[in-house]
Enzyme design. Structure first.
Site, PDB file in Angstrom:
ATOM      1  N   ARG A  92     -20.520  -0.483 -30.851  1.00 46.39           N
ATOM      2  CA  ARG A  92     -19.772  -1.198 -29.795  1.00 46.39           C
ATOM      3  C   ARG A  92     -18.719  -0.311 -29.169  1.00 46.39           C
ATOM      4  O   ARG A  92     -18.133   0.540 -29.823  1.00 46.39           O
ATOM      5  CB  ARG A  92     -19.025  -2.392 -30.388  1.00 46.39           C
ATOM      6  CG  ARG A  92     -19.875  -3.487 -30.925  1.00 46.39           C
ATOM      7  CD  ARG A  92     -18.948  -4.522 -31.546  1.00 46.39           C
ATOM      8  NE  ARG A  92     -19.560  -5.142 -32.681  1.00 46.39           N
ATOM      9  CZ  ARG A  92     -20.004  -6.394 -32.698  1.00 46.39           C
ATOM     10  NH1 ARG A  92     -19.882  -7.151 -31.646  1.00 46.39           N
ATOM     11  NH2 ARG A  92     -20.562  -6.884 -33.770  1.00 46.39           N
ATOM     12  N   HIS A 454     -18.775 -15.544 -20.509  1.00 47.44           N
ATOM     13  CA  HIS A 454     -18.390 -14.434 -19.638  1.00 47.44           C
ATOM     14  C   HIS A 454     -17.567 -14.926 -18.454  1.00 47.44           C
ATOM     15  O   HIS A 454     -16.507 -14.407 -18.136  1.00 47.44           O
ATOM     16  CB  HIS A 454     -19.646 -13.713 -19.142  1.00 47.44           C
ATOM     17  CG  HIS A 454     -19.347 -12.639 -18.155  1.00 47.44           C
ATOM     18  ND1 HIS A 454     -19.377 -12.858 -16.800  1.00 47.44           N
ATOM     19  CD2 HIS A 454     -18.941 -11.369 -18.323  1.00 47.44           C
ATOM     20  CE1 HIS A 454     -19.032 -11.748 -16.176  1.00 47.44           C
ATOM     21  NE2 HIS A 454     -18.762 -10.832 -17.086  1.00 47.44           N
ATOM     22  N   ARG A 560      10.713  -7.263   9.846  1.00 48.00           N
ATOM     23  CA  ARG A 560      10.012  -6.503  10.894  1.00 48.00           C
ATOM     24  C   ARG A 560      10.173  -7.274  12.200  1.00 48.00           C
ATOM     25  O   ARG A 560       9.469  -8.253  12.430  1.00 48.00           O
ATOM     26  CB  ARG A 560       8.529  -6.365  10.564  1.00 48.00           C
ATOM     27  CG  ARG A 560       8.229  -5.496   9.352  1.00 48.00           C
ATOM     28  CD  ARG A 560       6.729  -5.513   9.090  1.00 48.00           C
ATOM     29  NE  ARG A 560       6.268  -4.443   8.229  1.00 48.00           N
ATOM     30  CZ  ARG A 560       5.949  -4.609   6.931  1.00 48.00           C
ATOM     31  NH1 ARG A 560       6.081  -5.774   6.360  1.00 48.00           N
ATOM     32  NH2 ARG A 560       5.497  -3.583   6.234  1.00 48.00           N
ATOM     33  N   ARG A 616      15.145  -4.467  10.646  1.00 47.49           N
ATOM     34  CA  ARG A 616      14.619  -3.211  11.168  1.00 47.49           C
ATOM     35  C   ARG A 616      14.366  -3.344  12.660  1.00 47.49           C
ATOM     36  O   ARG A 616      13.761  -4.319  13.114  1.00 47.49           O
ATOM     37  CB  ARG A 616      13.320  -2.839  10.475  1.00 47.49           C
ATOM     38  CG  ARG A 616      12.819  -1.506  10.967  1.00 47.49           C
ATOM     39  CD  ARG A 616      11.515  -1.135  10.363  1.00 47.49           C
ATOM     40  NE  ARG A 616      10.434  -1.957  10.881  1.00 47.49           N
ATOM     41  CZ  ARG A 616       9.189  -1.891  10.412  1.00 47.49           C
ATOM     42  NH1 ARG A 616       8.915  -1.069   9.407  1.00 47.49           N
ATOM     43  NH2 ARG A 616       8.242  -2.644  10.913  1.00 47.49           N
ATOM     44  N   GLU A 745      10.305   7.324   5.833  1.00 49.80           N
ATOM     45  CA  GLU A 745       8.850   7.106   5.845  1.00 49.80           C
ATOM     46  C   GLU A 745       8.093   8.250   6.503  1.00 49.80           C
ATOM     47  O   GLU A 745       6.897   8.173   6.725  1.00 49.80           O
ATOM     48  CB  GLU A 745       8.521   5.765   6.514  1.00 49.80           C
ATOM     49  CG  GLU A 745       9.144   5.561   7.880  1.00 49.80           C
ATOM     50  CD  GLU A 745       8.892   4.162   8.448  1.00 49.80           C
ATOM     51  OE1 GLU A 745       7.986   3.459   7.971  1.00 49.80           O
ATOM     52  OE2 GLU A 745       9.599   3.798   9.403  1.00 49.80           O
ATOM     53  N   GLY A 766       9.821   3.582   3.308  1.00 53.06           N
ATOM     54  CA  GLY A 766       8.671   2.900   3.899  1.00 53.06           C
ATOM     55  C   GLY A 766       7.441   3.627   3.374  1.00 53.06           C
ATOM     56  O   GLY A 766       6.901   4.532   4.007  1.00 53.06           O
ATOM     57  N   THR A 767       7.017   3.214   2.200  1.00 55.22           N
ATOM     58  CA  THR A 767       5.953   3.986   1.543  1.00 55.22           C
ATOM     59  C   THR A 767       4.583   3.748   2.163  1.00 55.22           C
ATOM     60  O   THR A 767       3.637   4.451   1.827  1.00 55.22           O
ATOM     61  CB  THR A 767       5.921   3.678   0.042  1.00 55.22           C
ATOM     62  OG1 THR A 767       6.066   2.273  -0.132  1.00 55.22           O
ATOM     63  CG2 THR A 767       7.044   4.395  -0.677  1.00 55.22           C
ATOM     64  N   ASN A 768       4.473   2.769   3.065  1.00 55.17           N
ATOM     65  CA  ASN A 768       3.185   2.631   3.771  1.00 55.17           C
ATOM     66  C   ASN A 768       2.994   3.843   4.680  1.00 55.17           C
ATOM     67  O   ASN A 768       1.984   4.545   4.613  1.00 55.17           O
ATOM     68  CB  ASN A 768       3.160   1.351   4.618  1.00 55.17           C
ATOM     69  CG  ASN A 768       3.398   0.106   3.794  1.00 55.17           C
ATOM     70  OD1 ASN A 768       3.150   0.112   2.592  1.00 55.17           O
ATOM     71  ND2 ASN A 768       3.881  -0.942   4.425  1.00 55.17           N
ATOM     72  N   ASP A 769       3.989   4.074   5.513  1.00 56.07           N
ATOM     73  CA  ASP A 769       3.877   5.233   6.397  1.00 56.07           C
ATOM     74  C   ASP A 769       4.030   6.542   5.635  1.00 56.07           C
ATOM     75  O   ASP A 769       3.368   7.533   5.948  1.00 56.07           O
ATOM     76  CB  ASP A 769       4.927   5.145   7.516  1.00 56.07           C
ATOM     77  CG  ASP A 769       4.438   4.243   8.646  1.00 56.07           C
ATOM     78  OD1 ASP A 769       3.291   4.443   9.095  1.00 56.07           O
ATOM     79  OD2 ASP A 769       5.184   3.347   9.048  1.00 56.07           O
ATOM     80  N   CYS A 831      10.556  -0.656   0.726  1.00 54.32           N
ATOM     81  CA  CYS A 831      10.033  -1.883   1.343  1.00 54.32           C
ATOM     82  C   CYS A 831       8.573  -1.737   1.749  1.00 54.32           C
ATOM     83  O   CYS A 831       8.013  -2.608   2.406  1.00 54.32           O
ATOM     84  CB  CYS A 831      10.889  -2.306   2.523  1.00 54.32           C
ATOM     85  SG  CYS A 831      10.903  -1.109   3.857  1.00 54.32           S
TER      86      CYS A 831
HETATM   87  C1  PEP Z   1       6.359   1.209   5.672  1.00 53.23           C
HETATM   88  O1  PEP Z   1       5.933   2.040   6.453  1.00 53.23           O
HETATM   89  O2  PEP Z   1       6.266   1.316   4.453  1.00 53.23           O
HETATM   90  C2  PEP Z   1       6.971  -0.029   6.165  1.00 53.23           C
HETATM   91  C3  PEP Z   1       7.510  -0.895   5.338  1.00 53.23           C
HETATM   92  O3  PEP Z   1       6.907  -0.270   7.493  1.00 53.23           O
HETATM   93  P1  PEP Z   1       5.601  -0.779   8.252  1.00 53.23           P
HETATM   94  O4  PEP Z   1       4.619  -1.202   7.239  1.00 53.23           O
HETATM   95  O5  PEP Z   1       6.067  -1.889   9.120  1.00 53.23           O
HETATM   96  O6  PEP Z   1       5.212   0.433   9.023  1.00 53.23           O
HETATM   97 MG    MG Z   2       6.575   2.019   8.503  1.00 53.32          MG
END
Ligand code: PEP
Ligand code: MG
Length: 876
Positions: A92, A454, A560, A616, A745, A766-769, A831
């Site tokens: 297993r 399952h 935003r 923002r 960002e 802004g960790t997305n950008d 954010c």
């Molecule tokens: C980012 O870039 O992390 C962010 C929070 O701003 P947006 O997603 O609006 O670009």
């Molecule tokens: Mg951004």
């Protein structure tokens, strides 16, 4: 020489990383003196080595495995491959983190034609011997050689039909012998070789299959969903068989020391007499409740209950155990901290604290934050539910409310969900291949299987509502229909499920949001006591802000403002603003927007009651806002006193090749300073009004400038903000305080954070950008190639969901290291989407962020994750 193999007598519970969860606990149970069939564990490092060696078991590992077999022979007095007294084993998987049903198992290994003949004759139980053999051929063919299960199941069904029986247990020794022959023929036809008879060859094949199963698609999906690194590998446990299929004095089962659905303190579980482990989990026959074991075998039951107590006391957590009874003798095959629903997790943690078993800190640490998600999701509206009459009832296997359109296959569930449909997946039973479809569904309904089937186990892990074992359904999977409660249901019909009560309802029942109370509230209270990092929310509307406050948000980390312009006639004024040719025209349009924005901000300040609110400034690619419909273009032209052609020319001029790297963020304020001016007025006027109305609050807006890459950009916009704000404050005779900070960002902002921090009151990552620009791939398009990246093992996770600590994280670390020394008041938060992801929150805590900010429903998750990070750091 490295040690690749450990006998159960050589390990213990702390060796989980090396021995996997199952192996470490088998060793621990052995140390506790519990009845464990003996055996050995091949380490997780051996798995990694297997992959490094090009999916081969090298000679050194192979030699250690065979040495361990010899030791097993000494312990058990049996011999591998021996006809008279054969050693039969199970093989297993067992990774560090449990992955129920994700990887593979092979039972009864070591059998061949000669061994089984003698075993059948000597044991006086030929039915058992042939049952073991046919099962082994079936599992080996399926797991090791990947001949589909269904061929064998068809042969079994055919045999049952011929013999006029419905249950596997009603087949005789002779029937099973014939089946074993048919299975081997099937194997030969599919593989082109005889079924292997040499136990060593069988063993190595099985071990390789378990190693290989670490990399199967369903394991990969499960790992991604549960933050389990690929690099961990799985261990393999080789254990002497205990036989639950020896007749009516044998059986097998699974049990939990507390109810995994509700957390109630009572033994919960199921068993099947005359069966092997997979029969219970696969839901082939509907098992009996564990309490009934008291009647069937009182002594075994009492011994088992005693072991349950011992294990719970030892591990100080709810245990999930597998056991087998071989001719009235009990064997423990596994124990682990049981998977549970979010509700059960909270109750168990609180109860364990009240029972004096664990501390509050431990209680906080033992709850998987991702699990809370289910509690934060809607439940049925009580009033609506009262009016509804169930059309059926089965087991409430995984709580929550679900409604949607019926689909019958996992693929359909995936497809329908991808086009935005809410679906309920209805199956006879689920199997691990269905995992992606189960994930895509709102709820799962199965005809067969119990609480440990399952479907039940996996759904609970995913937090998806599941009702299982509804035997009242007359299912016709092939024609995609079933009948229940006298009604025929077809694909696309609406159905609602209550995963707590097990009730099934016709049609769609509306749902309502959940609240934090009871045990949830208690745990969150403890979490708040131990965490050091604040938790804010990303909210654009007063309604979102209200929800987030209810869920414990301590401020708004990101509003935003562009999201405020999509609705109603606001978009018209906004379009006029974009399509202006002159400053005067633009200012006229902005004049219309100003009071609307001010009203929005007042709503936010009201909801936040003096807690920080970060607003923002505008950050959209402008072309997202321009009209595309002819009618809207005409309307705009009329409002602006322009021709349709003129408007179209402006729209064309706004087109960008790379809008995500285009005219957005502070670049808009640089080109159109009047926008920043208007937004400043709206923020400051709103703050002054709310402050006046609530003199005991401390309203302090934080104005945040997006997409700054150069200090001069920041200074340029800050000057507009400060001049405008100070003038407003002076005119109102107010002493309002405000801050001006920046999003971090853009990688260049991290590299020059020491310059920026001299001017900025705060940083917010802004960790997305930042992720987009660090990797250099578009956040909108990455989804198109991420799957290929997972397959190629380049990525294990979506870096837009789980922070890339190595790359993006280093940039964050650098920004903080450069920024803080030049501005001791600088406060720092995050954010981006990562602010609500537990492992990213933990990283932010390590970096010393002041707060994380996430969407309202993730606030409790972030609170808990922040507490866990603080507790772990303290104890490190
Ligand atoms: C980012 O870039 O992390 C962010 C929070 O701003 P947006 O997603 O609006 O670009
Ligand atoms: Mg951004």
């Amino acid at each position: 020489m490295a040690k690749w193999v450990y006998m159960f007598t050589e390990g213990n519970a702390t060796m989980r990383n090396l021995l996997g969860g199952k192996g470490a606990n088998l060793a621990e149970m052995t140390n506790l003196g519990l009845p464990v069939p003996q055996g050995f564990t091949i380490t997780t490092e051996a798995c990694t080595q297997y992959y490094e060696d090009g999916r081969k078991i090298n000679d050194e590992i192979m030699a250690q495995i065979m040495e361990a077999i010899t030791k097993m022979e000494e312990i058990t007095g049996k011999k591998f491959g021996d006809k008279e007294n054969p050693l039969l084993v199970s093989v297993r998987s067992g990774a560090r983190a449990s992955m129920p049903g994700m990887m593979d198992t092979i039972l009864n290994l070591g059998l061949n034609e000669k061994v089984v003949e003698v075993l059948a004759a000597k044991s006086g139980n030929p039915r058992w011997a042939w049952d073991c053999y046919r099962r082994f051929i079936q599992m080996y063919s399926d797991v090791v050689m990947e001949v589909g299960k269904k061929y064998f199941e068809e042969l079994i069904d055919k045999m049952k039909a011929e013999k006029g029986v419905t249950q596997d247990v009603d087949l005789t020794a002779e029937d099973l012998k014939v089946l074993a022959e048919q299975f081997k023929a099937e194997y030969k036809e599919k593989i082109g070789e005889e079924f292997p008879t040499d136990p060593k060859e069988q063993l190595m094949g099985a071990i390789k299959a378990v190693f290989r199963s670490w990399d199967n698609p369903r394991a990969n999906v499960y790992r991604r969903d549960n933050d389990i690194p690929y690099s961990w590998g799985t261990a393999v446990n080789v254990q002497m068989m205990a036989f639950g299929n020896m007749g009516d004095t044998s059986g097998t089962g699974v049990a939990f020391t507390r109810d995994p659905a509700t957390g109630e303190k009572k033994l919960m579980g199921e068993f099947l007499m005359n069966a092997q482990g997979e029969d219970v989990v696969a839901g082939v026959r509907t098992p009996q409740k564990i309490d009934q074991l008291k009647e069937v075998m009182p002594e075994v039951y009492n011994q088992f209950v005693e072991i349950c107590h011992k294990l719970e006391d030892h591990y100080r957590d709810m245990q999930d155990m597998e056991f087998t009874i071989e001719d009235k003798k009990l064997y423990m095959l596994q124990t682990r901290n049981g998977k549970r629903t979010a509700q059960a997790a909270l109750k168990i943690a609180c109860d364990l604290v009240d029972e004096g078993m664990i501390t509050e800190e431990k209680a906080v640490a033992m709850i998987d934050p991702r699990n809370l998600d289910t509690l934060l999701h809607p439940q049925f509206d009580t009033a609506e539910l009262k009016k509804a009459v169930p059309v059926g009832k089965a087991l409430g296997a995984s709580p929550g409310a679900a409604c949607g359109k019926i689909v019958f296959t996992a693929d359909d569930a995936k497809e329908w969900a991808a086009r935005g449909e809410k679906v309920v997946l209805v199956r006879l039973e689920t199997s691990p291949e269905d995992i992606e479809g189960m994930k895509a569904a709102q709820g799962i309904l199965t005809v067969r299987g119990g609480m440990t089937s399952h479907a039940a186990v996996v759904a609970r892990g995913m937090g998806t509502c599941c009702v299982s074992g509804c035997g009242d359904i007359a299912m016709d999977e092939e024609n995609k229909k079933f009948t229940l409660g006298g009604k025929e249901y077809h694909e696309g019909d609406a159905l609602s499920l209550d995963g707590s009560t097990g009730n099934i309802y016709d049609g769609l029942i509306p749902t309502v949001d959940a609240t934090i109370a009871g045990e949830f509230g208690r745990i969150m209270g403890w979490a708040d006591k131990y965490r050091t990092m604040k938790v804010r929310t990303n909210a654009d509307t007063p309604a979102d802000a209200k929800k987030a406050r209810e869920l414990g948000a301590e401020g708004i980390g990101l509003c935003r403002t562009e999201h405020m312009f999509f609705e109603g006639d606001r978009i018209d004024a906004f379009r006029e603003m974009i399509c202006s040719d002159t400053v005067e025209e633009r200012e006229a349009a902005l004049e219309k927007i100003l009071p609307v924005q001010q009203g929005d901000f007042e709503g936010l300040f009201e909801e936040l009651e003096g807690n920080p609110v970060t607003i923002r400034f505008l950050d959209p690619p402008l072309h997202e806002f321009v009209p595309t419909e002819e009618e809207d273009i005409k309307k705009l032209a009329d409002a602006q006193g322009k021709t349709v052609e003129q408007i179209k020319t402006i729209i064309d001029s706004l087109h960008e090749f790379n809008p995500m790297m285009g005219h957005r963020g502070c670049r808009l304020a640089v080109t159109y300073p009047e926008i920043a001016k208007m937004q400043t007025k709206a923020v400051i006027r709103a703050a002054i009004n709310v402050q006046k109305a609530h003199t005991d609050w401390n309203v302090c807006p934080e104005i945040m400038i997006p997409l700054v890459g150069d200090i001069k950009e920041f200074k340029f916009v800050k000057k507009i903000v400060v001049e405008t704000a100070d003038a407003e404050i002076a005119a109102a005779g107010s002493d309002l305080k405000y801050e001006v900070g920046t999003m971090i960002e853009i990688p260049r902002a991290c590299l020059t954070a020491d310059d920026i921090a001299k001017e900025a009151d705060f940083f917010c990552f802004g960790t997305n950008d930042l992720t987009q620009m660090t990797f250099g791939f578009s956040r909108d398009d990455a989804g198109k190639f991420l799957d290929a990246y997972y397959d190629a093992k380049i990525f294990e996770n979506d870096p837009f969901a789980k922070l890339d600590q190595t790359g993006v994280g280093s940039l964050m670390e650098m920004a903080i290291a450069k920024g803080r020394p030049v501005n001791e008041k600088l406060h720092v938060g995050i954010c981006g989407e990562h602010g609500g992801d537990p492992s990213s929150v933990e990283f932010c805590n390590k970096l010393g962020l002041n707060y994380v900010s996430c969407s309202p429903f993730r606030v409790p998750i972030a609170r808990l994750a922040a507490a866990q990070a603080a507790i772990a750091e303290k104890n490190a």
